[in-house]
Design a protein around this motif. Structure first.
Motif, short mmCIF file in Angstrom:
data_model
loop_
_atom_site.label_atom_id
_atom_site.label_comp_id
_atom_site.label_asym_id
_atom_site.label_seq_id
_atom_site.Cartn_x
_atom_site.Cartn_y
_atom_site.Cartn_z
N GLU A 251 42.18 32.12 30.59
CA GLU A 251 40.91 31.38 30.33
C GLU A 251 39.69 32.04 29.78
N LEU A 252 39.41 32.71 30.94
CA LEU A 252 38.42 33.93 30.39
C LEU A 252 39.26 35.01 30.58
N ALA A 253 39.86 35.06 30.04
CA ALA A 253 41.11 36.69 29.67
C ALA A 253 40.75 36.47 27.79
N GLU A 254 40.77 34.67 27.69
CA GLU A 254 41.37 34.69 26.33
C GLU A 254 38.91 34.70 25.88
N LEU A 255 39.08 34.60 26.59
CA LEU A 255 37.30 35.12 25.80
C LEU A 255 37.21 35.96 26.25
N LEU A 256 37.24 37.21 27.27
CA LEU A 256 36.74 38.49 27.23
C LEU A 256 37.32 39.00 26.04
N PHE B 190 42.04 41.09 34.12
CA PHE B 190 42.07 42.24 33.71
C PHE B 190 43.53 42.97 32.77
N SER B 191 44.31 42.08 33.47
CA SER B 191 46.18 42.18 32.67
C SER B 191 46.27 41.11 31.49
N GLY B 192 45.48 39.92 31.36
CA GLY B 192 45.42 38.31 30.74
C GLY B 192 44.75 39.67 29.57
N VAL B 193 43.71 39.90 29.78
CA VAL B 193 42.79 40.76 28.47
C VAL B 193 43.61 42.31 27.81
N LEU C 33 44.86 42.35 24.22
CA LEU C 33 43.96 43.75 23.39
C LEU C 33 45.23 44.20 23.58
N SER C 34 46.19 44.60 24.21
CA SER C 34 47.08 45.61 23.64
C SER C 34 48.35 45.70 22.37
N ILE D 93 35.64 45.93 29.68
CA ILE D 93 35.88 44.93 30.21
C ILE D 93 36.50 45.37 31.86
N ALA D 94 37.82 46.07 31.72
CA ALA D 94 38.13 46.56 33.41
C ALA D 94 36.81 47.09 33.63
N GLN D 95 36.16 47.46 33.37
CA GLN D 95 35.03 48.18 34.13
C GLN D 95 34.03 46.54 34.80
#
Length: 210
Positions: free
Chosen positions: A65-70, A102-105, A109-110, A193-195
């Motif tokens: 859920e957080l990955a989807e938001l970010l 991070f993996s989800g984000v 994005l990719s 986001i990774a940072q």
């Protein structure tokens, strides 16, 4: 003649626009001044091991859920920081958990970036096709005007077609800069986001391992 003046102007516009479309003639699907990077590597943005499998349970659902938001571009970095703080307070801040987010984000994005690259390619080919159509109409118009008895009805029709197609071409050209910047903006967001995630994560202290 007026028609010859129009022809010269149309020629100049078409040549200028075509040069803008095919900034790199080695790849007609890439009209951008930015260097084309087909795929992104998560290892260039995340220095820690990434999970081989998705987290399960409540923590896994919260991470997704957080990955989807970010991954949403409308969520600015300050809001992302706030949401991340709420997440770590509820779920913890272990580095493997941050890596899962991070993996989800990255996946989201990719994937979005790949779709945009394909869209840019289709856009560029469409502009090249339209430019060739303008060139063909211009050549036919030139051939008509070279005849002893030109078909002025046909010349008028060609003139109208060139004018219409050139307007469409020029209008579309105005969107190229935005299109070309979008993949780079996604890369920058992913790195930011990774940072955030890496700074929030707690690296395991070797002294605690026992």
């Amino acid at each position: 003649m007026t028609r010859h003046a129009f022809l010269a102007a149309a020629t100049g516009l078409a040549l200028t626009a075509t040069a803008a479309v095919a900034a790199d003639f080695s790849d007609p699907t890439w009209p951008c001044v930015q260097r084309k990077v087909e795929t992104l590597s998560p290892g260039l943005m995340w220095p820690e091991p990434l999970p081989d499998a998705k987290l399960e349970g409540a923590s896994g659902a919260a991470a997704r859920e957080l990955a989807e938001l970010l991954a949403l571009r409308r969520v600015d970095l300050e809001t992302a920081r706030t949401e991340l703080a709420a997440f770590t307070e509820a779920e913890g801040d272990a580095m493997p958990l941050m890596a899962a987010v991070f993996s989800g984000v990255f996946d989201r994005l990719s994937h979005r970036r790949t779709r945009i690259l394909k869209g840019i390619g289709k856009f560029s080919l469409g502009q090249i096709e339209l430019s060739e159509k303008i060139d063909a109409a211009r050549a036919e118009m030139d051939a008509q005007m070279a005849l002893e008895a030109p078909d002025y009805d046909r010349v008028d029709a060609l003139e109208a077609q060139i004018d219409w197609d050139q307007r469409i071409f020029t209008d579309r050209q105005h969107t190229i800069r935005y299109l070309c910047e979008t993949p780079q903006l996604l890369e920058q967001r992913l790195y930011a986001i990774a940072q955030l995630l890496h700074e929030a994560g707690k690296a395991e202290d070797p002294a605690d391992g026992g």
